[in-house]
Design an enzyme around this catalytic site. Structure first.
Site, PDB file in Angstrom:
ATOM      1  N   LYS A 259      29.574  43.988  67.884  1.00 35.14           N
ATOM      2  CA  LYS A 259      29.725  45.355  68.382  1.00 35.14           C
ATOM      3  C   LYS A 259      28.419  46.104  68.127  1.00 35.14           C
ATOM      4  CE  LYS A 259      32.041  49.799  67.272  1.00 35.14           C
ATOM      5  NZ  LYS A 259      33.163  50.477  66.567  1.00 35.14           N
TER       6      LYS A 259
ATOM      7  N   ASP B 167      28.219  56.361  67.582  1.00 32.65           N
ATOM      8  CA  ASP B 167      29.620  56.593  67.942  1.00 32.65           C
ATOM      9  C   ASP B 167      30.006  58.029  67.594  1.00 32.65           C
ATOM     10  OD1 ASP B 167      32.312  56.517  68.478  1.00 32.65           O
ATOM     11  OD2 ASP B 167      32.835  55.225  66.765  1.00 32.65           O
TER      12      ASP B 167
ATOM     13  N   LYS C 209      34.609  62.980  66.966  1.00 30.53           N
ATOM     14  CA  LYS C 209      34.825  62.908  65.517  1.00 30.53           C
ATOM     15  C   LYS C 209      34.496  64.247  64.873  1.00 30.53           C
ATOM     16  CE  LYS C 209      33.536  58.013  64.993  1.00 30.53           C
ATOM     17  NZ  LYS C 209      34.771  57.510  64.377  1.00 30.53           N
TER      18      LYS C 209
ATOM     19  N   ASP D 177      27.092  51.997  63.428  1.00 29.65           N
ATOM     20  CA  ASP D 177      28.193  51.393  64.177  1.00 29.65           C
ATOM     21  C   ASP D 177      27.727  50.238  65.083  1.00 29.65           C
ATOM     22  OD1 ASP D 177      30.930  51.355  64.548  1.00 29.65           O
ATOM     23  OD2 ASP D 177      30.900  52.758  66.247  1.00 29.65           O
TER      24      ASP D 177
ATOM     25  N   ASP E 275      37.671  57.272  70.870  1.00 32.95           N
ATOM     26  CA  ASP E 275      37.023  56.875  69.619  1.00 32.95           C
ATOM     27  C   ASP E 275      37.399  55.445  69.208  1.00 32.95           C
ATOM     28  OD1 ASP E 275      35.406  57.118  67.431  1.00 32.95           O
ATOM     29  OD2 ASP E 275      36.793  58.364  66.269  1.00 32.95           O
TER      30      ASP E 275
ATOM     31  N   GLU F 148      36.569  52.768  70.595  1.00 36.69           N
ATOM     32  CA  GLU F 148      35.684  52.266  71.656  1.00 36.69           C
ATOM     33  C   GLU F 148      35.168  50.858  71.391  1.00 36.69           C
ATOM     34  OE1 GLU F 148      34.674  53.917  69.123  1.00 36.69           O
ATOM     35  OE2 GLU F 148      32.916  52.737  68.592  1.00 36.69           O
TER      36      GLU F 148
ATOM     37  N   ARG G  25      36.609  48.164  70.353  1.00 33.34           N
ATOM     38  CA  ARG G  25      37.470  47.107  70.919  1.00 33.34           C
ATOM     39  C   ARG G  25      37.307  47.016  72.430  1.00 33.34           C
ATOM     40  NH1 ARG G  25      42.674  49.982  68.362  1.00 33.34           N
ATOM     41  NH2 ARG G  25      41.021  50.610  66.935  1.00 33.34           N
TER      42      ARG G  25
HETATM   43  N1  BES Z   1      33.210  53.015  64.397  1.00 35.03           N
HETATM   44  C1  BES Z   1      34.507  53.457  64.063  1.00 35.03           C
HETATM   45  C2  BES Z   1      35.051  52.816  62.788  1.00 35.03           C
HETATM   46  C3  BES Z   1      34.293  53.124  61.527  1.00 35.03           C
HETATM   47  C4  BES Z   1      34.732  54.149  60.691  1.00 35.03           C
HETATM   48  C5  BES Z   1      33.212  52.372  61.152  1.00 35.03           C
HETATM   49  C6  BES Z   1      34.048  54.421  59.536  1.00 35.03           C
HETATM   50  C7  BES Z   1      32.526  52.640  59.971  1.00 35.03           C
HETATM   51  C8  BES Z   1      32.958  53.669  59.154  1.00 35.03           C
HETATM   52  C9  BES Z   1      35.480  53.147  65.206  1.00 35.03           C
HETATM   53  O1  BES Z   1      34.915  53.177  66.463  1.00 35.03           O
HETATM   54  C10 BES Z   1      36.536  54.181  65.176  1.00 35.03           C
HETATM   55  O2  BES Z   1      36.234  55.319  65.429  1.00 35.03           O
HETATM   56  N2  BES Z   1      37.761  53.771  64.868  1.00 35.03           N
HETATM   57  C11 BES Z   1      38.854  54.663  64.803  1.00 35.03           C
HETATM   58  C12 BES Z   1      40.006  54.036  65.545  1.00 35.03           C
HETATM   59  C13 BES Z   1      41.152  54.973  65.810  1.00 35.03           C
HETATM   60  C14 BES Z   1      40.729  56.043  66.780  1.00 35.03           C
HETATM   61  C15 BES Z   1      42.314  54.175  66.350  1.00 35.03           C
HETATM   62  C16 BES Z   1      39.200  54.860  63.335  1.00 35.03           C
HETATM   63  O3  BES Z   1      39.037  53.938  62.538  1.00 35.03           O
HETATM   64  O4  BES Z   1      39.576  55.991  62.985  1.00 35.03           O
HETATM   65 ZN    ZN Z   2      32.893  52.792  66.600  1.00 38.38          ZN
HETATM   66 MN    MN Z   3      34.944  55.140  67.294  1.00 40.31          MN
END
Ligand code: BES
Ligand code: ZN
Ligand code: MN
Length: 500
Positions: free
Chosen positions: A264, A269, A276, A287, A346, A348, A350
């Site tokens: 990824k 992000d 966010k 990310d 968010d 994204e 996946r």
């Molecule tokens: N890049 C983030 C996950 C992340 C969070 C990586 C903190 C490193 C540190 C990912 O894209 C994300 O935003 N995931 C969300 C998913 C949710 C919206 C289902 C999350 O983990 O809150």
């Molecule tokens: Zn992300």
């Molecule tokens: Mn995200």
């Protein structure tokens, strides 16, 4: 910091580092220094808390009879328990202590030890690797740092009776460290510098090491039907890319079935329209660490001329909110033909991996496929910063991965994949949606989503959200900042099980 190997002698400058075994038993070189200094080393070692336990250190001002600045005693613990991981930690610990002390040069004397599972040559190579990994620092944007705040250690000599053999054993490890450093550099760069096209240029530079590069731009991805990936990038002013790196090192040729790594590469992000909160958002520059690991790994494999074929595929995208951005509720069709309702922009990562995984297995029919992604905040809640989450459809691959992780100190903990969770990503209007049920089992539902883009191939997904970036010094070989997690792990997996 320059690392050199030489024969054993008594250094006349800098710091001399010698080992002390459990219960303060002096190693041969510690004994020699003790004799030269009229017993000063054993007297110092007998004092206070220093007992020669693993990685304990004690600095002694150079006693009379020695012209070096200081002697650093480092604990080796019980000789029969010495292993590679401990030697790496030793190298890193010594570099940390020397920089704290403000030392410019040092020599570590590596003796052959009776009843030790490792030869002096192996110990020397692992110590050198640990020292180099600890010495990493990303300082290209510090223009005004005072000399007294900078690391001081310029040169480290590893002394070992079999100098040439030690240098030879270290050579491939040095290439792996090059890969770890490339990964750390990429992850450390701010996102105004490392947008997708910039990373593409860094990837193109791997051609020098013999890696074949192919780049798919948005036009090519659209022609292949990768609308899941493309939807994530559509709000950004920067073009998205899929980069494919191939290392063909198999002795019997380029048509040998490859192993595959997928990363990824979200160069930033923001969350997109599901934006966010601003507190801590700057962390989302890391990310792209999954991609950073895959790129570093390809450099490592090519650098040490690994005897297998490997492909690395990374999706390079920036997730931004804008007038052209994807909206919550949009439905996209992935390359696999499956449709996805984008509930949360968010989630994204996946969406990018869905197309990258499908493309990789369809194009290369790999022996296995392993993806790495900073995919969920939930995995940080589950496992913190000590182990990455591992999800897999294959028990044998899982076992090998966990074993490789233990060997290099990059640990993995298996979490479940199960039909029970798969249902949570069903959508009312499309084949699936990109989030599960609220915050429940967030890392698992993300993995379930990915599995819908994996066919028969043995596959593992490593959620490295908690491992890619360390807010403080983490271990003796992982200073704070970008860790490079996964490069050593996957290099080891390949070396132990897949090379001819
Ligand atoms: N890049 C983030 C996950 C992340 C969070 C990586 C903190 C490193 C540190 C990912 O894209 C994300 O935003 N995931 C969300 C998913 C949710 C919206 C289902 C999350 O983990 O809150
Ligand atoms: Zn992300
Ligand atoms: Mn995200």
């Amino acid at each position: 910091m320059k690392i050199e190997f030489s024969k054993i002698s008594v250094p006349t400058q800098g710091t001399v580092v010698v080992g002390v075994l459990a219960e303060r038993a002096l190693s041969p070189s510690a004994k020699q220094l003790d004799d030269l200094s009229g017993g000063a080393v054993s007297r110092a070692a007998a004092m206070g808390r220093f007992k020669g336990k693993k990685n304990q250190v004690l600095a002694i001002v150079a006693p009379q009879g020695l012209s070096a600045n200081q002697v650093l005693l480092v604990g080796l613990g019980k000789v029969e328990e010495i292993d590679a991981l401990q030697m790496g930690t030793l190298g890193g610990t010594v570099v940390g202590a020397l920089n704290r002390a403000g030392e410019a040069s040092a020599a570590i004397i590596v003796d052959a030890l009776d009843a030790c599972p490792l030869s002096a040559v192996e110990m020397a190579a692992e110590i050198a690797l640990g020292a180099r990994l600890r010495g990493y620092r990303f300082d290209k944007y510090r223009t005004k740092e005072k000399a007294e705040d900078k690391p001081t250690l310029e040169g480290l000599t590893i002394m070992c009776a079999q100098t040439d053999a030690a240098a030879k054993a270290y050579a491939p490890r040095d290439k792996v460290a090059d890969g770890v450093f490339l990964s750390r550099d990429l992850v450390s760069e701010p996102s105004n510098v490392k947008y997708p096209a910039a990373i593409v240029e860094d990837i193109r530079a791997l051609a020098e090491s013999g890696v074949d590069i192919e780049i798919l731009d948005e036009g090519k991805m659209a022609a292949l039907g990768m609308h899941s990936l493309l939807g994530v990038g559509q709000g950004s002013a920067r073009e998205s890319y899929l980069a494919i790196m191939r290392w063909n090192g198999a002795p019997d040729g380029a048509d040998q079935q490859p192993v595959a790594f997928v990363g990824k590469g979200m160069t930033f992000d923001t969350g997109g329209i599901s934006i966010k909160p601003s507190a801590g958002m700057e962390e989302m520059k890391y990310d792209m660490a999954g991609a950073g690991t895959v790129i570093g790994l390809m450099k490592a494999l090519a650098g040490r001329k690994a005897r297998l074929n490997a492909v690395g595929v990374v999706g390079l995208v920036e997730n931004m909110p804008s007038g052209t951005a994807q909206r919550p509720g949009d439905v996209v069709t992935s390359m696999s033909g499956q449709t996805i309702e984008v509930i949360n922009t968010d989630a994204e990562g996946r969406l990018v991996l869905a197309d990258a995984l499908w493309y990789t297995q369809a194009t290369f029919k790999p022996k296995f496929m392993i993806d790495l992604a900073t995919l969920t905040g939930a995995v940080i809640i589950s496992l913190g910063t000590f182990q990455a989450g591992l999800f897999s459809n294959d028990d044998a691959l899982t076992e090998r991965l966990i074993g490789a992780g233990k060997a290099v100190g990059e640990r993995l903990w298996r979490l479940p994949l199960d039909e029970l969770y798969d249902k949570d990503v069903n959508s009312e209007i499309a084949d699936m949606k990109n989030v599960g049920k609220g915050r429940e089992a967030g890392s698992v539902t993300a993995a379930q989503f990915l599995q819908r883009f994996v066919d028969e191939v043995p596959w593992a997904h490593l959620d490295i959200a908690g491992m890619a970036w360390m807010k403080r010094n983490h271990t003796a070989v992982v200073p704070k900042g970008a860790s490079g997690f996964g490069v050593r792990l996957l290099d080891r997996l390949v070396a132990d099980h897949y090379e001819a």
